[in-house]
Design an enzyme around this catalytic site. Sequence first.
Site, PDB file in Angstrom:
ATOM      1  N   ARG A  63     112.670  95.387  42.321  1.00  0.00           N
ATOM      2  CA  ARG A  63     111.721  95.674  43.406  1.00  0.00           C
ATOM      3  C   ARG A  63     111.576  97.180  43.581  1.00  0.00           C
ATOM      4  NH1 ARG A  63     107.990  92.882  45.699  1.00  0.00           N
ATOM      5  NH2 ARG A  63     109.357  91.150  46.234  1.00  0.00           N
ATOM      6  N   ARG A  86     108.242  91.135  33.002  1.00  0.00           N
ATOM      7  CA  ARG A  86     109.181  91.976  33.773  1.00  0.00           C
ATOM      8  C   ARG A  86     110.543  91.307  33.959  1.00  0.00           C
ATOM      9  NH1 ARG A  86     107.320  91.706  40.175  1.00  0.00           N
ATOM     10  NH2 ARG A  86     107.094  89.430  40.321  1.00  0.00           N
ATOM     11  N   HIS A 155     102.426  97.872  38.245  1.00  0.00           N
ATOM     12  CA  HIS A 155     102.463  97.584  39.690  1.00  0.00           C
ATOM     13  C   HIS A 155     103.260  98.685  40.418  1.00  0.00           C
ATOM     14  CE1 HIS A 155     103.417  95.326  43.354  1.00  0.00           C
ATOM     15  NE2 HIS A 155     102.775  94.277  42.945  1.00  0.00           N
ATOM     16  N   ASP A 200      96.307  94.361  51.192  1.00  0.00           N
ATOM     17  CA  ASP A 200      96.572  93.769  49.868  1.00  0.00           C
ATOM     18  C   ASP A 200      95.215  93.552  49.209  1.00  0.00           C
ATOM     19  OD1 ASP A 200      98.652  90.984  48.688  1.00  0.00           O
ATOM     20  OD2 ASP A 200      97.407  92.475  47.637  1.00  0.00           O
ATOM     21  N   GLU A 259      98.356 100.249  42.167  1.00  0.00           N
ATOM     22  CA  GLU A 259      98.618  99.610  40.883  1.00  0.00           C
ATOM     23  C   GLU A 259      97.382  99.730  39.980  1.00  0.00           C
ATOM     24  OE1 GLU A 259      99.647  95.591  42.067  1.00  0.00           O
ATOM     25  OE2 GLU A 259     100.383  96.423  43.956  1.00  0.00           O
TER      26      GLU A 259
HETATM   27  O1  TA6 Z   1     100.107  93.573  44.041  1.00  0.00           O
HETATM   28  C1  TA6 Z   1     100.197  93.057  45.350  1.00  0.00           C
HETATM   29  C2  TA6 Z   1     100.932  91.731  45.280  1.00  0.00           C
HETATM   30  O2  TA6 Z   1     100.225  90.785  44.540  1.00  0.00           O
HETATM   31  C3  TA6 Z   1     101.181  91.276  46.718  1.00  0.00           C
HETATM   32  O3  TA6 Z   1     100.400  90.164  47.031  1.00  0.00           O
HETATM   33  C4  TA6 Z   1     102.681  90.994  46.731  1.00  0.00           C
HETATM   34  O4  TA6 Z   1     102.937  89.663  46.384  1.00  0.00           O
HETATM   35  C5  TA6 Z   1     103.179  91.975  45.678  1.00  0.00           C
HETATM   36  O5  TA6 Z   1     102.206  91.889  44.645  1.00  0.00           O
HETATM   37  C6  TA6 Z   1     104.596  91.779  45.245  1.00  0.00           C
HETATM   38  O6  TA6 Z   1     104.687  90.747  44.327  1.00  0.00           O
HETATM   39  P1  TA6 Z   1     106.173  90.389  43.796  1.00  0.00           P
HETATM   40  O7  TA6 Z   1     106.000  89.217  42.906  1.00  0.00           O
HETATM   41  O8  TA6 Z   1     106.683  91.608  43.071  1.00  0.00           O
HETATM   42  O9  TA6 Z   1     106.973  90.127  45.034  1.00  0.00           O
END
Ligand code: TA6
Length: 287
Positions: A63, A86, A155, A200, A259
């Site tokens: 994360r 990932r 991301h 988002d 991203e």
């Molecule tokens: O890129 C934004 C997103 O799609 C959000 O909706 C949130 O879910 C974020 O990605 C994090 O996703 P993850 O799977 O890393 O928790």
Amino acid sequence: MSDAKISFRTGQGGLPLVRVETGESTADIYLQGAHVTHFQRHGEKPLLFMSRASVFEAGKPIRGGVPVILPWFGPREGKPPHGFARLHAWQLLEAGLSPTQGTRLRFRLPNVPEMQEWPRFVAEFIVDAGHALDLELKVTNVDDTRPLPLETCLHTYFAVGDIARTEVRGLRGARYLDNLDGLREKPETAEAISFSGEVDRVYVHTADTVEVVDRAWGRVISVAKAGSLSTVVWNPWIAKAQRMPDFGDDEYLRMVCVESGNVKTNAASLPPGQSATFAVTLDSREL
Ligand code: TA6
């Protein structure tokens, strides 16, 4: 760049990482997900945000930093969100000096079990770390007959001093899919996107450079890209931050995701033998 140094270390959770040290910056890249978790120019604040609650375990997403997302973006019934790239350790194929930044690392996703369900493809990720951070993701369809349905995304989580004093610029005039409103398509009319709740948004058909104005830390982060038509802007805010076990409840205050990739409307269907490549340059300057 003769002062560049590349070393192999044991990181959090016992996961292996590559540390890159040049005269200008330090970067850490975990083999798990070919995941850049740290990039910091000497004497400056870190460029990337990493959650203090992140898990560091094989098969689990890290994360923060720069998650490499493929072959799909977002949730998928019965599958891990944001694809499987990932979740696995990538192979480091090459480590050396780069003509642009300083050091160049080239990673490849090995043939992992999940690939059985997909047309055969090869994914490579290049990390050039020096004054700035150059990243390039290339996916090649090596299947004999089938087209490869493909979404790709870097991301990236940026560290900021205070989300309340942060804005994102460069997207006025673009259209976005609002993930908080059933992915309805809407026009971006704001010169600067500010944050007072969860955001988002998947901006589509935009190749523009985006800037994160981080007033608290007195800097402007730039996200310049080539070959990418999607930009995602995300801050979880309070409720979603509390729902994420690998994210501190207060950490939404000190991060924003901008991203880059090709997702949703910009997803590809790659014919056999074709490649899809996109690159980003992450940099910062004083405000
Ligand atoms: O890129 C934004 C997103 O799609 C959000 O909706 C949130 O879910 C974020 O990605 C994090 O996703 P993850 O799977 O890393 O928790």
